[in-house]
Scaffold this motif. Sequence first.
Motif, PDB file in Angstrom:
ATOM      1  N   LEU A 169      57.011 -57.323  30.278  1.00 15.48           N
ATOM      2  CA  LEU A 169      55.961 -57.273  29.273  1.00 15.48           C
ATOM      3  C   LEU A 169      54.587 -57.646  29.837  1.00 15.48           C
ATOM      4  O   LEU A 169      53.575 -57.465  29.162  1.00 15.48           O
ATOM      5  N   LYS A 170      54.559 -58.153  31.057  1.00 14.26           N
ATOM      6  CA  LYS A 170      53.266 -58.449  31.684  1.00 14.26           C
ATOM      7  C   LYS A 170      52.618 -57.187  32.249  1.00 14.26           C
ATOM      8  O   LYS A 170      51.437 -57.206  32.613  1.00 14.26           O
ATOM      9  N   ASP A 171      53.378 -56.097  32.307  1.00 14.02           N
ATOM     10  CA  ASP A 171      52.848 -54.816  32.781  1.00 14.02           C
ATOM     11  C   ASP A 171      51.924 -54.240  31.707  1.00 14.02           C
ATOM     12  O   ASP A 171      52.337 -54.080  30.552  1.00 14.02           O
ATOM     13  N   PRO A 172      50.674 -53.927  32.030  1.00 12.84           N
ATOM     14  CA  PRO A 172      49.751 -53.384  31.013  1.00 12.84           C
ATOM     15  C   PRO A 172      50.249 -52.088  30.387  1.00 12.84           C
ATOM     16  O   PRO A 172      49.796 -51.716  29.295  1.00 12.84           O
ATOM     17  N   GLN A 173      51.178 -51.394  31.041  1.00 12.13           N
ATOM     18  CA  GLN A 173      51.707 -50.151  30.473  1.00 12.13           C
ATOM     19  C   GLN A 173      52.654 -50.406  29.304  1.00 12.13           C
ATOM     20  O   GLN A 173      53.116 -49.462  28.673  1.00 12.13           O
ATOM     21  N   MET A 174      52.966 -51.662  29.018  1.00 12.12           N
ATOM     22  CA  MET A 174      53.806 -52.019  27.872  1.00 12.12           C
ATOM     23  C   MET A 174      52.972 -52.252  26.609  1.00 12.12           C
ATOM     24  O   MET A 174      53.532 -52.433  25.529  1.00 12.12           O
ATOM     25  N   TRP A 175      51.652 -52.250  26.752  1.00 13.88           N
ATOM     26  CA  TRP A 175      50.783 -52.656  25.652  1.00 13.88           C
ATOM     27  C   TRP A 175      50.036 -51.463  25.069  1.00 13.88           C
ATOM     28  O   TRP A 175      49.688 -50.523  25.783  1.00 13.88           O
ATOM     29  N   ALA A 176      49.796 -51.535  23.762  1.00 15.74           N
ATOM     30  CA  ALA A 176      49.039 -50.494  23.068  1.00 15.74           C
ATOM     31  C   ALA A 176      47.565 -50.578  23.447  1.00 15.74           C
ATOM     32  O   ALA A 176      47.111 -51.529  24.110  1.00 15.74           O
ATOM     33  N   GLU A 177      46.814 -49.616  23.001  1.00 11.64           N
ATOM     34  CA  GLU A 177      45.391 -49.532  23.338  1.00 11.64           C
ATOM     35  C   GLU A 177      44.613 -50.757  22.890  1.00 11.64           C
ATOM     36  O   GLU A 177      43.632 -51.148  23.531  1.00 11.64           O
ATOM     37  N   ASP A 178      45.041 -51.410  21.810  1.00  9.92           N
ATOM     38  CA  ASP A 178      44.304 -52.570  21.306  1.00  9.92           C
ATOM     39  C   ASP A 178      44.569 -53.844  22.104  1.00  9.92           C
ATOM     40  O   ASP A 178      43.936 -54.871  21.878  1.00  9.92           O
ATOM     41  N   ARG A 179      45.538 -53.813  23.034  1.00 11.37           N
ATOM     42  CA  ARG A 179      45.879 -54.943  23.900  1.00 11.37           C
ATOM     43  C   ARG A 179      46.402 -56.137  23.110  1.00 11.37           C
ATOM     44  O   ARG A 179      46.504 -57.253  23.642  1.00 11.37           O
ATOM     45  N   LEU A 180      46.724 -55.926  21.846  1.00  9.93           N
ATOM     46  CA  LEU A 180      47.263 -56.984  20.997  1.00  9.93           C
ATOM     47  C   LEU A 180      48.707 -56.711  20.579  1.00  9.93           C
ATOM     48  O   LEU A 180      49.418 -57.629  20.169  1.00  9.93           O
ATOM     49  N   HIS A 181      49.123 -55.456  20.671  1.00  9.43           N
ATOM     50  CA  HIS A 181      50.463 -55.048  20.252  1.00  9.43           C
ATOM     51  C   HIS A 181      51.140 -54.258  21.365  1.00  9.43           C
ATOM     52  O   HIS A 181      50.466 -53.680  22.221  1.00  9.43           O
ATOM     53  N   PHE A 182      52.450 -54.223  21.311  1.00  9.77           N
ATOM     54  CA  PHE A 182      53.192 -53.443  22.298  1.00  9.77           C
ATOM     55  C   PHE A 182      53.218 -51.977  21.895  1.00  9.77           C
ATOM     56  O   PHE A 182      53.202 -51.638  20.706  1.00  9.77           O
ATOM     57  N   ASN A 183      53.265 -51.103  22.899  1.00  9.55           N
ATOM     58  CA  ASN A 183      53.377 -49.668  22.628  1.00  9.55           C
ATOM     59  C   ASN A 183      54.843 -49.271  22.540  1.00  9.55           C
ATOM     60  O   ASN A 183      55.741 -50.132  22.515  1.00  9.55           O
TER      61      ASN A 183
END
Length: 277
Positions: A169-183
């Motif tokens: 989950l520390k990989d930025p590719q796990m996060w949505a565009e808002d950087r607050l939620h996971f994709n």
Amino acid sequence: MNDVQLRHPWNRFVAIGDSFTEGIGDPDPNSPGGHRGWADRVADELARDHVDFAYANLAIRGKLLRQIVDEQVGPALDLQPDLISICAGGNDVIRPRSDPDALAETLDVAIAKLRSSGATVVLFTAPDIGNTPVLGTVRGRAAIYNENVRTIAARHDAVIADLWALRQLKDPQMWAEDRLHFNALGHHIIAAMVLDSLNVQHNLHPEVPAPLPPKRWRTARTEDLVWARNHLMPWVLRRLRHQSLGDGITAKRPMPEPIFGPGMPPGAADYPAEPAR
């Protein structure tokens, strides 16, 4: 009883919490409320070969711990689930003056009430967001809260779904565009972890994204400015105005319903879930 029937013991799953459990960051027009998320993915897997399995999701984005306890715990128990997930306190921890010990006291009472029903309870730690913008400043409070969460889980014999230990989950590719939620990928990884925590066999295979190419400094700063304008500032303004993304939003799956899709056996639609009592 055959091996398929022994796959897991639960027939009714109710998920409560905030945007994380609602599935924000994982848009899906075919899902109730327009978002899928880890809880829907877990329900899909739990429904495999369980014709009478039903799932409700009472989570609403933006809710604080006290709101989740006051507004969702009672309704969840009224649905008589045998499996309950609760992830709460994240929206509190990111607030500057939050007290992780006081939050834990509120959570402890809620978990005691949920466990008194006899249901299996899944409790989440917060993820380790490292030194990321905004969220990185609350890492210390999140770590303290997590230790309290683990203590609560041990006290009440709850299952821990350990997001802090999920290093992917520390990989930025796990996060949505808002950087607050996971994709979608983040929610997929989390769903697999939850099923592993429940010791349930599943078909969610690990997905490892290809490494991102290095960014030039100017590109990264431009992206930071766009993010701050489109996501950070609206978030700050909502805090100042005491507004929430969940204002006017209702639960996407307020009643336990069967899961129809690739996880269900043929003919499952002919066997509706037992109605809530």
